[in-house]
Design a protein around this motif. Structure first.
Motif, short mmCIF file in Angstrom:
data_model
loop_
_atom_site.label_atom_id
_atom_site.label_comp_id
_atom_site.label_asym_id
_atom_site.label_seq_id
_atom_site.Cartn_x
_atom_site.Cartn_y
_atom_site.Cartn_z
N HIS A 102 0.83 -1.21 0.00
CA HIS A 102 0.00 0.00 0.00
C HIS A 102 0.87 1.26 0.00
O HIS A 102 0.53 2.26 -0.65
CB HIS A 102 -0.93 0.00 1.22
N SER A 103 1.98 1.22 0.71
CA SER A 103 2.86 2.39 0.75
C SER A 103 3.44 2.67 -0.64
O SER A 103 3.61 3.84 -1.02
CB SER A 103 4.00 2.16 1.75
N VAL A 104 3.73 1.61 -1.40
CA VAL A 104 4.25 1.80 -2.76
C VAL A 104 3.13 2.30 -3.68
O VAL A 104 3.36 3.12 -4.57
CB VAL A 104 4.85 0.49 -3.29
N MET A 105 1.90 1.83 -3.44
CA MET A 105 0.76 2.34 -4.21
C MET A 105 0.61 3.84 -4.02
O MET A 105 0.39 4.59 -4.98
CB MET A 105 -0.53 1.64 -3.76
N GLU A 106 0.71 4.27 -2.78
CA GLU A 106 0.58 5.70 -2.50
C GLU A 106 1.67 6.50 -3.20
O GLU A 106 1.43 7.59 -3.72
CB GLU A 106 0.62 5.94 -0.99
N HIS A 107 2.88 5.94 -3.21
CA HIS A 107 3.98 6.63 -3.90
C HIS A 107 3.70 6.72 -5.40
O HIS A 107 3.86 7.79 -6.00
CB HIS A 107 5.29 5.88 -3.65
N LEU A 108 3.27 5.61 -6.00
CA LEU A 108 3.01 5.60 -7.44
C LEU A 108 1.79 6.45 -7.80
O LEU A 108 1.67 6.90 -8.95
CB LEU A 108 2.82 4.17 -7.93
N SER A 109 0.88 6.66 -6.86
CA SER A 109 -0.30 7.48 -7.16
C SER A 109 0.08 8.94 -7.38
O SER A 109 -0.74 9.72 -7.87
CB SER A 109 -1.31 7.37 -6.01
N ARG A 110 1.31 9.29 -7.04
CA ARG A 110 1.81 10.66 -7.28
C ARG A 110 2.80 10.70 -8.44
O ARG A 110 3.49 11.71 -8.64
CB ARG A 110 2.46 11.20 -6.00
N VAL B 65 -2.66 5.18 -14.80
CA VAL B 65 -3.72 4.35 -15.38
C VAL B 65 -3.49 2.88 -15.00
O VAL B 65 -4.45 2.15 -14.69
CB VAL B 65 -3.77 4.52 -16.91
N ALA B 66 -2.24 2.45 -15.03
CA ALA B 66 -1.92 1.07 -14.65
C ALA B 66 -2.30 0.82 -13.19
O ALA B 66 -2.79 -0.26 -12.83
CB ALA B 66 -0.44 0.80 -14.86
N LEU B 67 -2.12 1.82 -12.35
CA LEU B 67 -2.46 1.67 -10.94
C LEU B 67 -3.96 1.47 -10.74
O LEU B 67 -4.39 0.71 -9.88
CB LEU B 67 -1.98 2.90 -10.16
N THR B 68 -4.76 2.14 -11.56
CA THR B 68 -6.22 1.96 -11.46
C THR B 68 -6.65 0.56 -11.89
O THR B 68 -7.74 0.11 -11.53
CB THR B 68 -6.97 2.99 -12.33
N GLU B 69 -5.80 -0.12 -12.65
CA GLU B 69 -6.11 -1.47 -13.11
C GLU B 69 -5.71 -2.54 -12.09
O GLU B 69 -6.00 -3.72 -12.28
CB GLU B 69 -5.40 -1.74 -14.44
N ASN B 70 -5.03 -2.13 -11.03
CA ASN B 70 -4.60 -3.07 -10.01
C ASN B 70 -5.81 -3.55 -9.21
O ASN B 70 -6.55 -2.73 -8.66
CB ASN B 70 -3.58 -2.41 -9.07
N PRO B 71 -6.06 -4.87 -9.13
CA PRO B 71 -7.24 -5.36 -8.39
C PRO B 71 -7.18 -5.08 -6.90
O PRO B 71 -8.20 -5.18 -6.21
CB PRO B 71 -7.22 -6.87 -8.68
N SER B 72 -6.00 -4.73 -6.39
CA SER B 72 -5.85 -4.46 -4.96
C SER B 72 -5.86 -2.98 -4.62
O SER B 72 -5.68 -2.62 -3.45
CB SER B 72 -4.55 -5.09 -4.44
N VAL B 73 -6.06 -2.13 -5.62
CA VAL B 73 -6.03 -0.69 -5.36
C VAL B 73 -7.18 -0.32 -4.43
O VAL B 73 -8.28 -0.88 -4.50
CB VAL B 73 -6.11 0.11 -6.68
N THR B 74 -6.93 0.62 -3.54
CA THR B 74 -7.93 1.01 -2.55
C THR B 74 -8.81 2.14 -3.07
O THR B 74 -8.45 2.87 -4.00
CB THR B 74 -7.24 1.47 -1.26
N SER B 75 -9.98 2.27 -2.44
CA SER B 75 -10.91 3.33 -2.84
C SER B 75 -10.33 4.71 -2.54
O SER B 75 -10.63 5.68 -3.25
CB SER B 75 -12.24 3.15 -2.11
N GLU B 76 -9.49 4.81 -1.50
CA GLU B 76 -8.88 6.11 -1.17
C GLU B 76 -7.97 6.59 -2.30
O GLU B 76 -8.00 7.77 -2.68
CB GLU B 76 -8.08 6.01 0.13
N ILE B 77 -7.19 5.67 -2.86
CA ILE B 77 -6.30 6.05 -3.96
C ILE B 77 -7.11 6.38 -5.20
O ILE B 77 -6.80 7.35 -5.92
CB ILE B 77 -5.30 4.91 -4.23
N LEU B 78 -8.15 5.62 -5.46
CA LEU B 78 -8.99 5.90 -6.62
C LEU B 78 -9.69 7.25 -6.47
O LEU B 78 -9.83 8.00 -7.45
CB LEU B 78 -10.03 4.79 -6.81
#
Length: 201
Positions: free
Chosen positions: A77-85, A93-106
């Motif tokens: 999740h910490s890496v997701m948050e980094h990549l969301s920026r 766009v690839a991050l939105t395709e991740n099945p584990s992405v959280t609603s907060e990041i979306l």
């Protein structure tokens, strides 16, 4: 054949090795340092990619590598948050395709200034809500089934306890008030004076 075709990155044998199952951890780490971005992307997409390596590859200069990492379902999740920026639209766009992405990041990506990112995040959010609604719809049925099974087991346990209790009560009653047993009367026999037993012929 075009000159240099055999040296094209896509034909690098290390790409196949990077995708092979059961790859040793030390080999994964070694391939992550490959000069070929396709090899690194393949490593980044592996679900058994070490977490420490994920954090390191999130800073890879190739957006293709970061995008492959962003799609990894085991991404921290910490890496997701980094990549969301990340500044790359492809990575977001690839991050939105991740099945584990959280609603907060979306939610954060829905408000992105790039339209492609907004649309991808909104679509992923709709899919996430639909999936959650479907899971919620099946939850009562599952809960009822579990309750019925638990009730059946409880009834069986009570029946068994009742039977055991009745048996124990009967045993206790017998132990407290044992039935009277008449004493055995022994008859003493003595020879009768003047009596002679018959003599067999």
């Amino acid at each position: 054949m075009a000159r240099g075709f055999n040296y094209a990155p896509i034909n690098d044998p290390l790409v196949d090795e990077a995708a092979s199952p059961g790859l040793a951890k030390d080999r994964i780490l070694a391939l992550a340092d490959s000069r070929n971005a396709l090899v690194r992307s393949t490593i980044a997409a592996r679900e058994d990619c070490p977490f420490g390596l994920m954090a390191s590859m999130a800073h890879d200069f190739s957006s293709d590598v970061r995008a492959a990492l962003a799609r990894n379902p085991r991404l921290l999740h910490s890496v997701m948050e980094h990549l969301s920026r990340d500044k790359s639209v492809d990575v977001l766009v690839a991050l939105t395709e991740n099945p584990s992405v959280t609603s907060e990041i979306l939610d954060a990506l829905v408000g992105h200034r790039k339209r492609d990112v907004q649309q991808a995040a909104a679509s992923a959010m709709d899919a996430l809500r639909t999936r959650q609604a479907s899971e919620d719809a099946h939850t009562p049925e599952l809960r009822d089934r579990v309750f019925e099974q638990a009730a059946a087991r409880r009834a069986e346990a009570l029946a068994a306890a009742s039977t055991e209790g009745a048996l124990e009560g009967a045993i206790a009653a017998v132990a407290a008030d044992p039935p009277e047993v008449e004493p055995e009367v022994r008859v003493r026999t003595a020879p009768v004076r003047g009596f002679k037993p018959p003599i067999e012929a």
